[in-house]
Design a protein around this motif. Sequence first.
Motif, PDB file in Angstrom:
ATOM      1  N   LEU A 129      37.046  33.381  60.418  1.00 46.94           N
ATOM      2  CA  LEU A 129      36.512  32.035  60.281  1.00 46.94           C
ATOM      3  C   LEU A 129      35.280  32.095  59.392  1.00 46.94           C
ATOM      4  N   GLY A 130      35.269  31.311  58.329  1.00 55.33           N
ATOM      5  CA  GLY A 130      34.078  31.223  57.496  1.00 55.33           C
ATOM      6  C   GLY A 130      33.306  29.973  57.867  1.00 55.33           C
ATOM      7  N   ILE A 131      32.044  30.131  58.231  1.00 62.89           N
ATOM      8  CA  ILE A 131      31.219  28.947  58.497  1.00 62.89           C
ATOM      9  C   ILE A 131      30.344  28.719  57.282  1.00 62.89           C
ATOM     10  N   LEU A 132      30.534  27.534  56.690  1.00 60.33           N
ATOM     11  CA  LEU A 132      29.887  27.219  55.429  1.00 60.33           C
ATOM     12  C   LEU A 132      28.813  26.169  55.686  1.00 60.33           C
ATOM     13  N   GLY A 133      27.664  26.348  55.102  1.00 60.34           N
ATOM     14  CA  GLY A 133      26.639  25.330  55.288  1.00 60.34           C
ATOM     15  C   GLY A 133      25.363  25.686  54.574  1.00 60.34           C
ATOM     16  N   GLU A 134      24.494  24.670  54.393  1.00 60.02           N
ATOM     17  CA  GLU A 134      23.197  24.904  53.762  1.00 60.02           C
ATOM     18  C   GLU A 134      22.278  25.598  54.760  1.00 60.02           C
ATOM     19  N   SER A 135      21.113  26.013  54.277  1.00 60.53           N
ATOM     20  CA  SER A 135      20.167  26.573  55.231  1.00 60.53           C
ATOM     21  C   SER A 135      19.694  25.460  56.158  1.00 60.53           C
ATOM     22  N   GLY A 136      19.579  25.787  57.425  1.00 63.00           N
ATOM     23  CA  GLY A 136      19.169  24.791  58.399  1.00 63.00           C
ATOM     24  C   GLY A 136      20.313  23.968  58.946  1.00 63.00           C
ATOM     25  N   GLU A 178      42.491  46.333  58.489  1.00 62.11           N
ATOM     26  CA  GLU A 178      42.795  47.647  59.034  1.00 62.11           C
ATOM     27  C   GLU A 178      42.580  47.687  60.544  1.00 62.11           C
ATOM     28  N   LEU A 179      41.444  47.129  60.978  1.00 60.20           N
ATOM     29  CA  LEU A 179      41.076  47.213  62.391  1.00 60.20           C
ATOM     30  C   LEU A 179      41.594  46.015  63.185  1.00 60.20           C
ATOM     31  N   GLY A 180      42.084  44.985  62.469  1.00 58.00           N
ATOM     32  CA  GLY A 180      42.635  43.815  63.143  1.00 58.00           C
ATOM     33  C   GLY A 180      41.620  43.042  63.956  1.00 58.00           C
ATOM     34  N   MET A 181      40.361  43.081  63.517  1.00 60.28           N
ATOM     35  CA  MET A 181      39.346  42.376  64.302  1.00 60.28           C
ATOM     36  C   MET A 181      39.169  40.955  63.789  1.00 60.28           C
ATOM     37  N   ALA A 182      38.671  40.109  64.689  1.00 58.70           N
ATOM     38  CA  ALA A 182      38.330  38.751  64.296  1.00 58.70           C
ATOM     39  C   ALA A 182      36.936  38.770  63.698  1.00 58.70           C
ATOM     40  N   VAL A 183      36.714  37.864  62.731  1.00 63.44           N
ATOM     41  CA  VAL A 183      35.405  37.831  62.075  1.00 63.44           C
ATOM     42  C   VAL A 183      34.927  36.385  61.982  1.00 63.44           C
ATOM     43  N   ILE A 184      33.663  36.170  62.284  1.00 59.58           N
ATOM     44  CA  ILE A 184      33.045  34.900  61.913  1.00 59.58           C
ATOM     45  C   ILE A 184      32.056  35.229  60.820  1.00 59.58           C
TER      46      ILE A 184
END
Lengths: 312, 344
Positions: free
Chosen positions: B53-60, B219-225
């Motif tokens: 999951l990519g969380i996109l946003g400005e600072s703050g 490779e490791l099949g891990m979830a990522v944020i």
Amino acid sequence: MWRFIGRRLLYAVPILLGVSIIIFALVQLAPGDVTDILIPPEAPKEVADILRHKFGLDRPVYEQYFIWLGNLLQGDLGVSIFTNQPVGSELASALSNTLMLAIPAAFLGFTLGAVLGVLAAFFRGGWLDKLFSGIAIAGVSLPHYWVGIVLVAIFAVTLNVLPAQGMGPEDGDVWDSLRHLILPVITLSLIPMGVISRLVRASVLEILSQEFISALSAKGMARRRILFHIVKNAAPPTLAVMGLQFGYLLGGSILVETVYNWPGSGGLMNLAIFRRDVPVLSSTILVLAGIFVAINILVDVLQALIDPRLRR
Amino acid sequence: MNRQTLQADAPLSATAATPLLSVKDLAVRFATREGVVEAVNGVNFNLARGEVLGILGESGSGKSVSLRAIMGILPRGRTTVTGSINFDGHELLSMPEKELDRLRGPEIAMIFQEPMTALDPVFTVGEQIAETIVRHEGVDWSTANARAKNFLEMVRIPSPERRLQAYPHEMSGGMRQRAMIALALSCKPKLLLADEPTTALDVTVQIQIILLLRELQRELGMAVIFVTHDVGVASEISDAVAVMYGGRYMEHGPAENVLLAPNHPYTHGLMNSTVHGSMRGQRLDTIPGLPPDLANLPKGCPFAARCGHAIPECEQGGIALSAVGKNHFSACLRVEKEGRSFFA
């Protein structure tokens, strides 16, 4: 690392040479000399001249300096003009008396200061922080000779549980000597305790605000291990100040030594000043300066061992 | 027009049966001298095993704070975290610190924006990786060191044997971030939280780190944020993208849908203000105005004041994420009212 230590030792040479010149010059600049004290003013001028010649005071200043320095390098600290005793033995006895107070006072002050500082930082803003900060500020700002007098009044005069002054009889048992140490050690530990606790509190707070502390929590490290990280980071600046504080303690506190009638290095220098005892005064100051420089080299090396960024 | 409010337990990814991470109504408030800062305001999402999951946003916008809330490393005392964070059957928010420490590292790991400050300067990189392994796997230091070396190899740090003895300041930024990744992966976590891990790096190094992370993730099949303010980075690595603004999700859905066919006016503005491809000579559209003051958030849509499409109702509040496509949600009143063709 060895190169680092070697370089630090080399730096010490010009420092000590400079110190020796300054000490010698300052003593020369002071008006009057030992003959003013030794002989009555109405004595004929020839008597003073004979004495001056005997002590080598009639030689050119630079010659006097090089003779003194040459003797120092051979381990000869000179002879006291007043007591005719070798300065070395007088200094050794005074310095060992001072060390007897300085080492336990430093140990007590540093340990207590570090613990109070860390706790104050962890409980920042809480009542514990306010209490410890109060203790630290009191330790730094109360005049320690006054605290000494108050302690004597309470524990020696009123409660009569501890001796008021002195080192105890020469042939006294160990417990008796220890009892004589308690009040002066506590008095002397107050300033190092206050200084170290303020410093440790500030450095721990600074470290706690850093990202790597969050990162340590984020990898689930035990509290103890995180504390170890904090201590290792806080150690270099703290050691630097500890070195300075220990140096001050070695110089002896003339005021505290007076309150407790303790024959230490502060008293020795004070006496030498009033007696115009140039060999005692200048050699004592130079030896103390040498110890001061040595402690700071040791601190530099310890700092560099802990923090690799300081190995330059 | 069938409106469907996002159910927090509705799996985002069609393949996942039970989500690895389920966040419901997450809110984070900081008490400051200037008042209460509402950094995160009701975030809901599920993350499947192995999903990025990519969380996109400005600072703050609350993206980093959300990550730290999941990790439980927000400053205690003046922070209030409410809602629910369920990780693999564990409710993290009510979990005692000691138990949490058993998850942090082996189950959930984190990499930080600035590896220079996230690594302890007076410990070697090897010590910092090995202490994690010793702590969680109960092995001795020499075994841990050997494993640390393997992980440095895995993140392709040259001469790893020697690098174990190096202090953070003796490495380059890219190397440090690789070491940080090795550290985070050293206990094979199921979930990796990445807080702008490429922001502090040179552009060429950024790409290397992104490619490395994507490869290791597979490779490791891990979830990522993966939190970032860089649209390009988000598109490079994410399966799903969430766009945050004013502490809320504005839009959330499969990466290609959100980035190529944005549905929310804010996402749209964000894409228009991003430099990409052959744009030479074209004017870059910026979003007028400034992000909202988190200590004084408007009642309604936080973006309304800057939004060219805002209508009076936008300021009234009660704007929830609603479905605009398969697994695609948007928190816009007008999108909800007028359908998907808003930007067509």
